[in-house]
Structures are given as C-alpha cells and as structure tokens.
Design a protein around this motif. Structure first.
Motif, PDB file in Angstrom:
ATOM      1  N   ARG A  45      69.218  25.153  56.200  1.00  0.00           N
ATOM      2  CA  ARG A  45      67.912  25.020  55.533  1.00  0.00           C
ATOM      3  C   ARG A  45      68.142  25.211  54.028  1.00  0.00           C
ATOM      4  NH1 ARG A  45      68.901  22.332  59.876  1.00  0.00           N
ATOM      5  NH2 ARG A  45      67.724  22.665  61.374  1.00  0.00           N
ATOM      6  N   ASP A  46      67.332  23.935  53.954  1.00  0.00           N
ATOM      7  CA  ASP A  46      66.787  23.839  52.166  1.00  0.00           C
ATOM      8  C   ASP A  46      66.356  25.220  51.730  1.00  0.00           C
ATOM      9  OD1 ASP A  46      68.547  21.521  51.186  1.00  0.00           O
ATOM     10  OD2 ASP A  46      66.821  20.869  51.206  1.00  0.00           O
ATOM     11  N   ASN A  47      65.593  25.421  53.074  1.00  0.00           N
ATOM     12  CA  ASN A  47      63.997  26.777  51.976  1.00  0.00           C
ATOM     13  C   ASN A  47      63.737  26.674  51.177  1.00  0.00           C
ATOM     14  OD1 ASN A  47      62.500  28.707  53.330  1.00  0.00           O
ATOM     15  ND2 ASN A  47      64.518  30.192  53.086  1.00  0.00           N
ATOM     16  N   PRO A  48      62.925  25.449  49.825  1.00  0.00           N
ATOM     17  CA  PRO A  48      62.560  26.027  49.044  1.00  0.00           C
ATOM     18  C   PRO A  48      61.102  26.667  48.930  1.00  0.00           C
ATOM     19  CG  PRO A  48      62.038  23.615  50.040  1.00  0.00           C
ATOM     20  CD  PRO A  48      62.699  24.237  51.193  1.00  0.00           C
TER      21      PRO A  48
END
Lengths: 92, 418
Positions: A45-48
């Motif tokens: 996941r990018d999980n920004p």
C-alpha cells in the motif's frame, strides 16, 4: 468527522463504513501477472501521509459505495463522488 | 550511571532531592555511528540497550523526532501478555514476557511490571470454543493459560456484570495469570538510561529527512541536525514506517491507522486484573494512579492524526459501562490516539530489507507495547549479526511474497487485524 454522501448529503461518521484504499486495482487477468505484481496488489500500500483516495460505504444510509479524497492528517474531505467518477481537489 | 537504590534515595533526601543527576545525556550527534536507530520509543531504545549490553556495540545513536516515549510508548493501555495461538507469535511474545519479569532489576529502573492476569471474556458458545482452543495452544507452547468459569470471574472482578440478563452475558473467560500491565513511560526512560550509560547517544528533536543509499547499501541518514553517517540503520518508528521506507525506495505491506484510548478520573482500587471483551470491543484495567483505562478498536480508516473521533469513544465507553455498570458514575478525564503501523496479516515485521544494512522493525498493529523487550532483543540480534534470531525469522518482510503469513485472526490480507 462528517461525510458528504454523493446521494444523501452530509451525514455523521457513524453511518459509514470504511472500505479501504481506492487506488488498489485488481489485475484484469490474474493468470497473466507475475508473482511480484500479484503480491503488490494483495499486500503493498502507498499509505500516504496527506491526501488519500478511498472507498466508503454508506451502510447505515443509502447503502451505496462511493469514493472520497480525504486528508489523513487533518481528516478534511476534498471531494466525494460516485464510484467510477473522478475525485477532485486536495493537492494530489 | 548512578545506581538507584534505597541508599541513593536516602542520600538524596538529605539535600531535598535537588542533586539527582540526569538519567541520560542530550548530546549533539557525531558525524558517524556504527549503528543508527531511528525512533526513540520503547522498541528503538530497547534495541540500542540490547545492542550495547548483549552485542558489545556501543557507538550507537537513537534519533527521535520528538521526545523519547512520546509516541505509542506513552499512548498505549500498558497491557503486557503473550496469549497467542500461532507458533511464531507465541514463542516471540513469551520471550518478551520472560524479559518483562526481570526488567526492573536488569534496568535498575522500576517499570512497575504487575502480573495481575489478563482475562478475555467469552460471550457466546463460539467464543468459548475458540478461546479454549487458543488456551490449549498456549499451554502446548509452554505459556500459562487457564479457563475460568463465570463464578470464578465474578469472584475476581466483583463489579463485572456477570448476570444472565446482561447486555453482554459472560459464558466464561480465558485467563493468562502471569500477564498484566507495566508502566509505559518508565519502560522508555529505563531503557534510555540503560543505553545512555553504555555510551549510546540519544538525540531528541531530530527528524530524519532522508536515507543515504549507495549501490544498494545504507551509508547514513539526512536529519534536521545534518547528515549522520551509519554502517547500519534500524528503523522502529511505528506509524511513520511507510514515510521512512519511501526515502529508501521500498513499498511496504503496511497501512497507518489510529487507535484511541481513554481514562476516567482516578478512584480507589476497584479492579485488580485486566478484563478484555473482544466482542464488545473494550479492554479495561485500573492504573496505579486509580484511573480506569479503556481501550477499544481502531477507528477503522487510514489516519496519521494522533486524535480520534467521537463514535469510537462512545462505542468503547458504552461497552465499558455495560460490562461494569458502576463505571457509568465515573467521568472520562482524557482521550487520545496513537497511530498504528497495521501490517497486512496482523503480525509484526522484524528483519532485514532489500537494502543492505537497513533493518525494519514495524507492523506492530494494536500490540507493540507488550513486545517492547522482546522486540528490542531480537532486533538487536538481527542488526548485530546481520541475520535474524530464530525467534524473528518468521517475521521477515518477504513472508508476504512467499506465503508464510502469520494470520493469527484468520481473516486474510487485511490491514485492520488486531
């Protein structure tokens, strides 16, 4: 947090259920992707820390799914749109 | 390091406790270290402590962007347990329990470890079966577990609503008698003092802004206090793990979520064990100060905000008052949230990474505090030997690719599991 359902308007958070990252796309043909691509789809996941495109479910209301762009630091919503439409706003 | 004892206490009483020496120094960073640990929480400090104590590596810096123990180490509900069913988890958390038992003496710092027991309440037949099965797995792995009947639970926690017409009727409970609580701040401070006395530099108010990777190998970190060279870098930063590894170009199986906790006003001793109800989403213990400490589930949406929303507070408090009707008279004093590094199988990630010399300690989900000593112990081994200890081999980051996930909850790929 109050959420603007595209069909019902602004409602209390407790009416909604979070369905996760909207940028994750299932590979169209799972048989033809590599193990690395499948691993990335299932687990990574990018999980920004900032604007995040996500799916919500108005489960205690109209029961429709929709997309939202929310800032995960301030909890501010930039836009909410029906599935399939483009999210706008934020600095994404 | 001046040893703390009854004699030092008496000696310092003579001059009104005005001459205690600082528990750790606040040095400026050197230009290079053998090991840099990013994250001055319990896990990072414990790692530095065991690197110095067990592996003789003392040229270490612990870099913390805020103050030590100000993140999840100071935000959890202080519960310490090892009631896991799955093989890898069970042995690892039980190692942590072993370390907890001797931690106060080892650190010469009172961490107030209190093995008051943790009781998981079962509210239906399915939970009774599942909990008894978990208890059996625990006993097979050498972990203490006892089934308690409703009568036994009622005796242990008289204020608990054990009547048959309760909103959450209690069918029994799984108890880990040697589990309990510890004072979370003291854990960070004790490890900091122990590491500092062995030569570790603890650098607070210093944020890492970049990773220096050359030809697939870590060579240092960029920080708000300048570039710091490092032969090895260990990352133990909980909710911000993704941001740190973005700097090294690695994508992780982690989402950041927030978890709330809250305390009531302090009252006289009323609950001398830890009561948890997975079904009602609430766990309760009483702090040494007398506050009832409530914890619950995640807010269930990605968040980096160290604060929560009201529906969850209401949910947790409702459950607490159904379980302990007398607590409805208490006023809630504080609520807060910590941000969790939720891994995709609910188990931690401790090990090497594709970048040489860069190590990861993350994915703690709801349960990082109880693991603190064990986490530091195996992470120190992993960094010192450039190889995981047998206890954390199963927590490698490539388990998601190879399929050896540790899915304690049995729910599949899911960043919101326990």
């Amino acid at each position: 947090m109050r959420i603007n359902c595209p069909w019902c308007g602004e409602r209390y958070l407790a009416e909604f259920s979070y369905q996760g990252d909207a940028t994750v796309e299932r590979p169209v043909d799972p048989d033809s992707v590599s193990d690395a691509e499948w691993h990335a789809y299932v687990y990574l996941r990018d999980n920004p820390k900032g604007w995040h495109d996500e799916i919500w479910h108005h489960i205690q209301g109209c029961r429709k799914h929709f997309k939202a762009r929310r800032n995960v630091v301030t909890h501010e919503f930039a836009s909410t749109v029906p599935m399939g439409d483009e999210l706008t706003g934020g600095d994404k | 390091m001046k040893k703390y004892s009854i004699f030092s206490l008496a000696r310092n009483a003579l001059d009104y406790h005005e001459n205690w020496t600082e528990a750790w120094r606040s040095p400026e960073p050197k230009s290079e270290y053998d090991v840099v640990i990013i994250g001055g929480g319990g896990h990072g400090l414990a790692t530095a402590y065991y690197l110095a104590k067990e592996h003789g590596i003392t040229n270490i810096a612990v870099i913390e962007k805020g103050w030590i123990g100000g993140g999840n180490t100071g935000r959890n509900t202080t519960i310490v347990r090892s009631n896991y069913a799955i093989e890898g988890n069970a042995h690892f958390y039980e190692k942590a329990m072993d370390l907890w038992r001797g931690l106060t003496e080892d650190l010469n710092y009172h961490v107030m470890f209190s093995p008051r027991g943790v009781i998981n309440l079962a509210h239906n037949d399915g939970q009774v079966d599942a909990f008894q099965r978990r208890g059996n797995s625990m006993r097979l792995n050498g972990i203490d577990a006892e089934w308690m009947t409703v009568e036994e639970i009622a005796k242990r926690a008289p204020l608990l609503n054990t009547s048959k017409d309760a909103r959450y009727p209690i069918y029994g409970g799984l108890c880990q008698p040697k589990a309990g609580t510890a004072r979370h701040d003291a854990v960070a401070w004790g490890y900091a003092r122990g590491a500092d006395s062995r030569g570790v530099d603890i650098i607070q108010n210093c944020e890492v802004t970049g990773m220096k990777v050359e030809q697939g190998r870590i060579v240092g970190v960029e920080t708000t206090k300048g570039t710091i060279g490092a032969k090895k870098v260990g990352v133990a930063v909980a909710g911000h793990t993704t941001q740190l590894f973005d700097m090294a170009g690695l994508r992780l199986p982690i989402e950041t979520h927030k978890l709330q906790a809250m305390v009531t006003e302090p009252v006289k001793p009323a609950l001398d064990t830890v009561i948890t109800s997975g079904a009602a989403h609430c766990y309760i213990s009483q702090s040494d100060k007398g506050e009832m400490v409530f914890g619950g589930d995640l807010d269930f949406y990605n968040s980096y905000a160290q604060r929560g929303n009201y529906p969850n507070i209401e949910h947790v408090v409702t459950a607490a008052c159904e379980l302990f009707p007398a607590f409805s008279r208490l006023r809630l004093m504080r609520t807060w949230a910590g941000i969790m590094d939720m891994s995709m199988d609910g188990s931690p990630i401790i090990g090497k990474t594709p970048v040489d010399g860069l190590y990861i300690n993350a994915g703690w989900c709801y349960g990082g505090f109880k693991a603190t000593p064990g986490s530091g112990w195996v992470f120190a081994h992993t960094i010192a030997q450039d190889n995981p200890h047998p206890l954390n081999e199963c927590f490698s980051i490539d388990r998601f690719e190879t399929g050896y996930v540790l899915d304690e909850k049995g729910v599949g790929p899911e960043p919101k599991a326990h």
